[in-house]
Scaffold this active site. Structure first.
Site, PDB file in Angstrom:
ATOM      1  N   LYS A  43       0.816  -1.447   0.040  1.00 19.39           N
ATOM      2  CA  LYS A  43       0.026  -0.219   0.002  1.00 19.39           C
ATOM      3  C   LYS A  43       0.806   1.156  -0.087  1.00 19.39           C
ATOM      4  CE  LYS A  43      -3.493  -2.377  -0.342  1.00 19.39           C
ATOM      5  NZ  LYS A  43      -4.390  -3.220   0.607  1.00 19.39           N
TER       6      LYS A  43
HETATM    7  C1  PLP Z   1      -5.427  -4.341   0.978  1.00 14.05           C
HETATM    8  C2  PLP Z   1      -6.874  -4.074   0.826  1.00 14.05           C
HETATM    9  C3  PLP Z   1      -7.822  -4.424   2.114  1.00 14.05           C
HETATM   10  C4  PLP Z   1      -7.129  -5.086   3.431  1.00 14.05           C
HETATM   11  O1  PLP Z   1      -5.960  -4.462   4.158  1.00 14.05           O
HETATM   12  P1  PLP Z   1      -5.009  -5.355   5.113  1.00 14.05           P
HETATM   13  O2  PLP Z   1      -4.428  -4.267   5.740  1.00 14.05           O
HETATM   14  O3  PLP Z   1      -4.342  -6.169   4.430  1.00 14.05           O
HETATM   15  O4  PLP Z   1      -6.219  -5.885   5.919  1.00 14.05           O
HETATM   16  C5  PLP Z   1      -9.004  -4.166   2.225  1.00 14.05           C
HETATM   17  N1  PLP Z   1      -9.618  -3.461   1.220  1.00 14.05           N
HETATM   18  C6  PLP Z   1      -9.134  -3.228   0.006  1.00 14.05           C
HETATM   19  C7  PLP Z   1      -9.843  -2.507  -1.060  1.00 14.05           C
HETATM   20  C8  PLP Z   1      -7.687  -3.531  -0.110  1.00 14.05           C
HETATM   21  O5  PLP Z   1      -7.093  -3.377  -1.192  1.00 14.05           O
END
Ligand code: PLP
Length: 389
Positions: free
Chosen positions: A187
């Protein structure tokens, strides 16, 4: 030639510098490595950055969304509206609480949730809507907020892609009722694994904080400090979702570099747009205001009528040229769990289905060099020429 001997360019990679290493080392040397002063500082700095009163740091965005839905009182018999085009997490957190995820379709132009589809799906049982700021572009929040306010439905945003994203003069994080961010390794800022919920509501913030650490009332993390006490009370069967100080150290350093990393992703996005926007065998998503976008994803859609190769073939050929890609996302209603549990059919969400079948995400991360960026552009253009009808 086709880039032989070029190393494989991964789809995503974290941007870790000496600043991150120094902050993590300082945490390790401090003698306090679980939830503590760095986590508290990260919560305060992140909340201030998005303009929210409270930040609750946890170990994933999934945890943040689960806590948010729990705090607002989602339970069996309730419905929560979720876009079909999203990651597993957005739907599963509704199931954790025994409620029903009601899927709705997206807009073809930017893959964000369609407010008209929300309106059609709202019922007396709807407790919350979870808009996903797809790729880093804010959803069409004005009609969503209006629809939800009228009916006392809570807006919990899945902002896993949306830091830093702007909407209507504000930061995502201070738009809806609760906003959930991800600091997963791929991210826009990362703590390895991690997440954050932001809200202005004192009662929800307090509930999320308590439930993030075993349902123990009042500053459970302080019980081993000089200010803390051995005595504690369990007020609910909570979860083990707290973020530790090693992760928070990484987060503090990444937060300080968020704008610098965004600036590089903007350069990459501008380069892709310049290279691809006039090619009629590709379609780009509508970015809205370029400067309000977090540029977490850069999605291109193939026009099958203009090409002799489909999306799967295109991805394979890019891989052969040493370029990693991904697909965001296989819509929830196509997965066996959702089909079997709720009887969804692929044609139920035609926009999500059609967008999914044609989409792929190109690498866009701050550590990409100009040379790597050139390689992606050349490889895509070469394949477009090769497969043009
Ligand atoms: C990556 C992602 C998540 C989950 O994030 P985590 O921190 O891995 O739990 C939730 N929603 C979307 C749209 C994502 O791309």
């Amino acid at each position: 030639m086709h880039g032989q001997a070029q190393p494989f360019l991964p789809f995503a990679a974290p941007d870790i510098t000496a600043a991150e290493r120094d902050e993590v080392m300082a945490a390790l040397q401090s003698g306090w490595i679980t939830t503590g002063p760095r986590t508290k500082r990260f919560e305060a700095e992140f909340a201030a950055r998005v303009g929210a009163k409270h930040g609750i740091a946890v170990n994933s965005c999934t945890a943040a969304m689960h806590l948010a839905l729990e705090a607002i009182g989602v339970g069996p018999g309730d419905e929560v509206i979720v876009p079909a085009m999203t990651f597993a997490a957005t739907g599963e957190v509704v199931r954790y609480l025994g409620a029903k995820p009601v899927l709705v379709d997206i807009k073809a132009g930017d893959h964000t949730i369609d407010p008209d589809a929300i309106e059609r799906a709202l019922s007396a049982r709807t407790k919350a809507v979870i808009p996903v700021h797809y790729g880093g572009k804010a959803c069409d929040m004005a009609p969503i907020l209006e629809l939800c306010r009228e009916r006392n439905v809570v807006v919990v945003e899945d902002a896993a892609h949306a830091f830093p994203t702007r909407w209507n003069g504000r930061s995502v994080g201070s738009v809806g009722d609760v906003t959930c961010f991800s600091f997963y390794a791929t991210k826009t800022i990362t703590t390895g694994e991690g997440g954050m919920a932001t809200t202005d509501r004192d009662d929800w913030a307090e509930r999320m904080r308590i439930m993030s650490l075993h349902g123990i009332s009042k500053d459970a993390w302080k019980r081993y400090t000089a200010e803390g006490s051995w005595y504690y009370e369990i007020v609910a069967p909570g979860f083990k979702y707290n973020m530790g100080d090693i992760a928070a150290a990484l987060g503090l350093a990444q937060l300080a570099r968020a704008d610098e990393m965004l600036a590089r992703r903007r350069e990459i996005a501008r380069t892709y747009i310049g290279a691809f926007e006039s090619d009629d065998s590709l379609e780009l998503l509508d970015p809205g205001c370029f400067d309000h976008h977090a540029w977490h994803l850069f999605v291109v859609k193939l026009r099958p009528e203009a090409m002799t190769a489909d999306r799967a073939r295109f991805i394979e050929e890019l891989k052969a040229l040493g370029i990693g890609t991904s697909v965001h996302f296989v819509p929830l209603h196509l997965h066996p769990y959702y089909r079997n549990t709720y009887g969804y059919h692929p044609a139920d969400y035609p926009v999500a289905l059609r967008c999914y079948e044609r989409s792929m995400s190109l690498p866009i991360y701050s550590k990409m060099s100009d040379n790597e960026l050139d390689r992606v552009v050349s490889a895509v253009l070469e394949l477009l020429r090769r497969f043009r009808r």
